[in-house]
Write an enzyme that holds these catalytic residues in place. Sequence first.
Site, PDB file in Angstrom:
ATOM      1  N   HIS A  52       1.981   1.867  -3.392  1.00 33.62           N
ATOM      2  CA  HIS A  52       0.896   2.473  -4.167  1.00 33.62           C
ATOM      3  C   HIS A  52       0.778   3.971  -3.869  1.00 33.62           C
ATOM      4  CE1 HIS A  52      -0.198  -1.356  -5.650  1.00 33.62           C
ATOM      5  NE2 HIS A  52      -0.922  -1.769  -4.625  1.00 33.62           N
TER       6      HIS A  52
ATOM      7  N   THR B 239       0.825  -1.207   0.000  1.00 35.04           N
ATOM      8  CA  THR B 239       0.000   0.000   0.000  1.00 35.04           C
ATOM      9  C   THR B 239       0.857   1.253   0.000  1.00 35.04           C
ATOM     10  OG1 THR B 239      -1.829  -1.117   1.133  1.00 35.04           O
ATOM     11  CG2 THR B 239      -1.745   1.283   1.304  1.00 35.04           C
TER      12      THR B 239
END
Length: 341
Positions: free
Chosen positions: A44, A41
Site C-alpha cells: 500500500h 501495508t
Amino acid sequence: MKCIVKTAPGPGNLELQEKEIPVPGEGELLIKVKYAAICGTDIHIKQWAPFAEARIKPPVTIGHEFVGTVVDVGDKVDESWKGRRVSADSHVPCGKCPMCRDNKQNLCLITNGIGITFDGCFAEYLTIPEAVAYPVDDAIPDKAAAIMEPLGTAVYAATLVNVAGKSVVIQGAGPIGLMAVAVFKKAGASKVVSVEINEGRAKAAENVGADRVINPIEVDIVREIKNEFEGLGPDIVIECSGNPGAIRNATEYVRPGGDIIPIALPSKDVTFNFTETFYKGVNMHGISGRQIFHTWKVMNGLLKSGMDVSGCISHVYKLDDFEEAFEMMESGKSLKVLFEP
C-alpha cells in the site's frame, strides 16, 4: 547501511539508499536485522493507497516485520538486552490514552508505527522502543520469527473463540490465510477448510494442514460449504480474502450461533442481510493487530510446541533486489516474501 526508503509521496518512489547506522536514543534498542518480511501495508505504501497517504510522511525507511539481534541500547535500557534475538509489535502505543489505560494498547488512539511514522526494518539496522520488543525463544527458527508480527493476527483471531473441536473455514490462502490454517489446526480445530481460487496458494494451504481446499468459482460455494458441515455450515469463519462477495457468502453459510472473524479488510462497502445474519445468532468479531503482549505469549507457545509456518514463506531476497521482491509480492505468485539484509 543499506535501506529501502519511501522518498516522496505518490506511487512508486522507493529507493535503495545508504544511511548512517542509527544510534539508539533513550529507551531504545539498536537491532541488526536478520530477516524482514514484506507486508500488504508495504505494498500500500509503494502504491500510495489512501492508508499510506493518510499516515506516511516521506522520506521514511519502510518495513515492520522482522527478527534481529540487539547490538546496542540507549539510556535507561537494561544492558541485558544486548545479544538477545528479538522481534517486535509494529504498533507503538502511547500508554496514556483511554484505550491504553483500559489495557487495549492495540486500539491506542495515537499509535505510532514501525516503518510508518519512523524508520523501519527494510534495512541492515533499526532502532525501536524497548517497550515493543519481544524476545524470541531459541527454539523458534529465524524465518518463523521474522513473520511473528503478521502471524500474531491469526493467533489473536484464534484466541477470540473456542477453537478445540470446532469446524473452521478460512477464506483466502494468502500469507495470513495460510498462517490461520496452521494456527487453527494447532489450536485443535476438528476440520479446517480453505477457500481459494489461486492454484498455487490452494496447494500451499494443503501443505500447511488444510483438510480440504475448495475453489469458489467451481461450485456453489454456499451450498458446498454447508454440505461439508452436516448441512449447517462451519462453527467459525476466518475471512482473509478481503473480497466483499466472499464476506457476504460467509454470512450465508456460517452455522447458526457461529462466529465470523474478518482479518482482511475490503476496499469498499460490504452488503449482506443484516437481519438474517444476526437473527440466527451469528457473532462477528473485529480485530486490530495483536493484543500486546498476550497474543505474543500464546504465539510463542504455539511455535515452541511445534507449529510449523515455514510453508507460508516462498521467497527470500537481498535488499539490492527489492524491486523484484515487490513485483513478486504484487504478482500473486508468491506467499510471504522475506529480505535478508
